[in-house]
Design an enzyme around this catalytic site. Sequence first.
Site, PDB file in Angstrom:
ATOM      1  N   HIS A   6       0.885  -1.170   0.000  1.00 25.86           N
ATOM      2  CA  HIS A   6       0.000   0.000   0.000  1.00 25.86           C
ATOM      3  C   HIS A   6       0.921   1.218   0.000  1.00 25.86           C
ATOM      4  O   HIS A   6       2.020   1.162   0.577  1.00 25.86           O
ATOM      5  CB  HIS A   6      -0.840  -0.049   1.277  1.00 25.86           C
ATOM      6  CG  HIS A   6      -1.898   0.999   1.395  1.00 25.86           C
ATOM      7  ND1 HIS A   6      -1.615   2.297   1.740  1.00 25.86           N
ATOM      8  CD2 HIS A   6      -3.239   0.935   1.238  1.00 25.86           C
ATOM      9  CE1 HIS A   6      -2.743   2.981   1.788  1.00 25.86           C
ATOM     10  NE2 HIS A   6      -3.746   2.185   1.495  1.00 25.86           N
TER      11      HIS A   6
ATOM     12  N   ASP B 227       3.375  -4.164   8.110  1.00 32.18           N
ATOM     13  CA  ASP B 227       2.134  -3.420   7.945  1.00 32.18           C
ATOM     14  C   ASP B 227       1.004  -4.448   8.090  1.00 32.18           C
ATOM     15  O   ASP B 227       0.755  -5.243   7.176  1.00 32.18           O
ATOM     16  CB  ASP B 227       2.121  -2.761   6.561  1.00 32.18           C
ATOM     17  CG  ASP B 227       0.783  -2.087   6.262  1.00 32.18           C
ATOM     18  OD1 ASP B 227      -0.141  -2.192   7.093  1.00 32.18           O
ATOM     19  OD2 ASP B 227       0.676  -1.469   5.181  1.00 32.18           O
TER      20      ASP B 227
ATOM     21  N   GLN C 269      -4.201  -5.001   7.223  1.00 34.14           N
ATOM     22  CA  GLN C 269      -5.199  -5.925   6.664  1.00 34.14           C
ATOM     23  C   GLN C 269      -5.122  -7.304   7.300  1.00 34.14           C
ATOM     24  O   GLN C 269      -5.749  -8.243   6.806  1.00 34.14           O
ATOM     25  CB  GLN C 269      -5.011  -6.041   5.134  1.00 34.14           C
ATOM     26  CG  GLN C 269      -5.178  -4.747   4.377  1.00 34.14           C
ATOM     27  CD  GLN C 269      -6.641  -4.258   4.315  1.00 34.14           C
ATOM     28  OE1 GLN C 269      -7.574  -4.957   4.715  1.00 34.14           O
ATOM     29  NE2 GLN C 269      -6.834  -3.045   3.814  1.00 34.14           N
TER      30      GLN C 269
ATOM     31  N   LYS D 198     -10.349  -0.238  10.516  1.00 36.88           N
ATOM     32  CA  LYS D 198     -10.543  -1.435   9.697  1.00 36.88           C
ATOM     33  C   LYS D 198     -10.881  -2.637  10.576  1.00 36.88           C
ATOM     34  O   LYS D 198     -10.979  -3.762  10.097  1.00 36.88           O
ATOM     35  CB  LYS D 198      -9.277  -1.739   8.886  1.00 36.88           C
ATOM     36  CG  LYS D 198      -8.954  -0.686   7.822  1.00 36.88           C
ATOM     37  CD  LYS D 198      -7.811  -1.146   6.958  1.00 36.88           C
ATOM     38  CE  LYS D 198      -7.133  -0.003   6.221  1.00 36.88           C
ATOM     39  NZ  LYS D 198      -7.908   0.565   5.129  1.00 36.88           N
TER      40      LYS D 198
HETATM   41  C1  LIG Z   1      -2.232  -2.611   3.783  1.00 36.41           C
HETATM   42  C2  LIG Z   1      -2.583  -1.228   4.247  1.00 36.41           C
HETATM   43  N1  LIG Z   1      -1.663  -0.490   4.874  1.00 36.41           N
HETATM   44  C3  LIG Z   1      -1.922   0.738   5.329  1.00 36.41           C
HETATM   45  C4  LIG Z   1      -3.150   1.313   5.153  1.00 36.41           C
HETATM   46  C5  LIG Z   1      -3.378   2.698   5.662  1.00 36.41           C
HETATM   47  O1  LIG Z   1      -4.324   2.723   6.676  1.00 36.41           O
HETATM   48  P1  LIG Z   1      -4.795   4.156   7.205  1.00 36.41           P
HETATM   49  O2  LIG Z   1      -5.426   4.835   6.018  1.00 36.41           O
HETATM   50  O3  LIG Z   1      -5.770   3.873   8.276  1.00 36.41           O
HETATM   51  O4  LIG Z   1      -3.591   4.865   7.654  1.00 36.41           O
HETATM   52  C6  LIG Z   1      -4.154   0.607   4.480  1.00 36.41           C
HETATM   53  C7  LIG Z   1      -5.485   1.212   4.229  1.00 36.41           C
HETATM   54  O5  LIG Z   1      -6.129   0.934   3.244  1.00 36.41           O
HETATM   55  C8  LIG Z   1      -3.866  -0.699   4.028  1.00 36.41           C
HETATM   56  O6  LIG Z   1      -4.776  -1.430   3.381  1.00 36.41           O
END
Ligand SMILES: Cc1ncc(COP(=O)(O)O)c(C=O)c1O
Length: 425
Positions: free
Chosen positions: A139, A216, A219, A242
């Site tokens: 991401h 990270d 998910q 999430k």
């Molecule tokens: C794999 C992953 N990392 C990081 C994020 C970022 O999350 P946030 O927008 O809550 O900071 C997301 C959000 O879609 C994600 O899917």
Amino acid sequence: MNDAFAPRLDVEKIRADFPILNRDIGGHRLAYLDSAATSQRPRQVEEAMREFSEHSNANISRSVHTLGAEATEAYEGARSRVAAFIKAPSADEVIFTKNATESINLVAYAMLAATVEKGADERFRLGEGDEIVVTQMEHHANLVPWQELCKRTGATLKWIGVRDDFRLDIDSIDQVITERTKLVALTHVSNLLGTRNPLSQVTKRAHAVGALVLVDAAQSVPHMPIDVTEMGADFVAFTGHKMLGPTGIGVLWGRAELLEAMPPFLSGGSMITTVTMEETTFAAAPAKFEAGTPPISAAVGLAAAIDYLDNLGMDNILHHEKELAAYALPRLEQVEGLHVIGPRVPIARGATISFTLDGFHPHDVGQVLDSDGVAVRVGHHCAKPVCSRYGVTATTRLSAYVYTTTEEIDRLIAGLEKVRKVFSR
Ligand SMILES: Cc1ncc(COP(=O)(O)O)c(C=O)c1O
């Protein structure tokens, strides 16, 4: 217990806790298939936050009055709740942030601070010749901060590629992660492909060359049991919204010894021990990394969300989503011209499924589905490099959670047939 006999979730009972799922969209009952973007919140989460607001709202760690003490207890209680949920050895290893993006940036900026600070711990310092390793399926939240850090420090960004079967090219890790690697930052589960990565192989290799590992887990923490010690990572980032919690709160877990050695990211009130006009000494973690007034009521909401998830059982949630993926994948593949951009079997993958439909732009697909009350996400999902890798600019993505039913997946599939009809008129 044998997996086949594991208790299932009582989805209808769960759905009753989510009033939003009764919404009508254009005369159709909402089928919310976009939980990877943000999940819905059960009444219990809203109630916990309302109770806090109506009863105990005050700032924390400052006042001696009753409300101040209650607010501090609620906030620190939430920290302990998060620590227990991810099996952290200590609640002091849990730092509250705004979201997963800020959790990742916290580490990136701390490394930048260490790079320019005299005498900082070598493990965080970067310069020419040093390397940071990510994967091609990140991401943007776990890619851009590292690109920026490399630009500012002269370090080089490298990445582990993804194979034609949508899995990490794990065989290449010995070439990519080398003695020059200072940090490996990788996603546990891809938000676009749904792929779950083999973390232990990566952490073993990274630690063998003396590199730190940031996972990270935005998910994965919402969808499966997580034990940060077993994971073998040094830092784990995730986000409240999430996992049935509110927006505005994220978590960074870090090994105590590293948090102690790492410089702060933001500075100001609450993160200090002494301040004179000339200089400041910093508090120990987690306070060192939580400058200013933190998201107190959001922490209360996150703790309530964790209670809710724990009541359902993370093993049961994992099982439920595996069944949904096993249900959806073969049915999707029967749709003419549909290509799943992700693993086609429900093994080492989540219930987040991206696809393209020959001849139709995902935005059109999303719009037709929405007209039937089916909410999916379309676009590049903040993961442009992996889209390019597979030669697509955008996909349609369904993502399931505890309240998702097979009937909703059927509605999505019926909606795809409608796309063809609508656009071939
Ligand atoms: C794999 C992953 N990392 C990081 C994020 C970022 O999350 P946030 O927008 O809550 O900071 C997301 C959000 O879609 C994600 O899917």
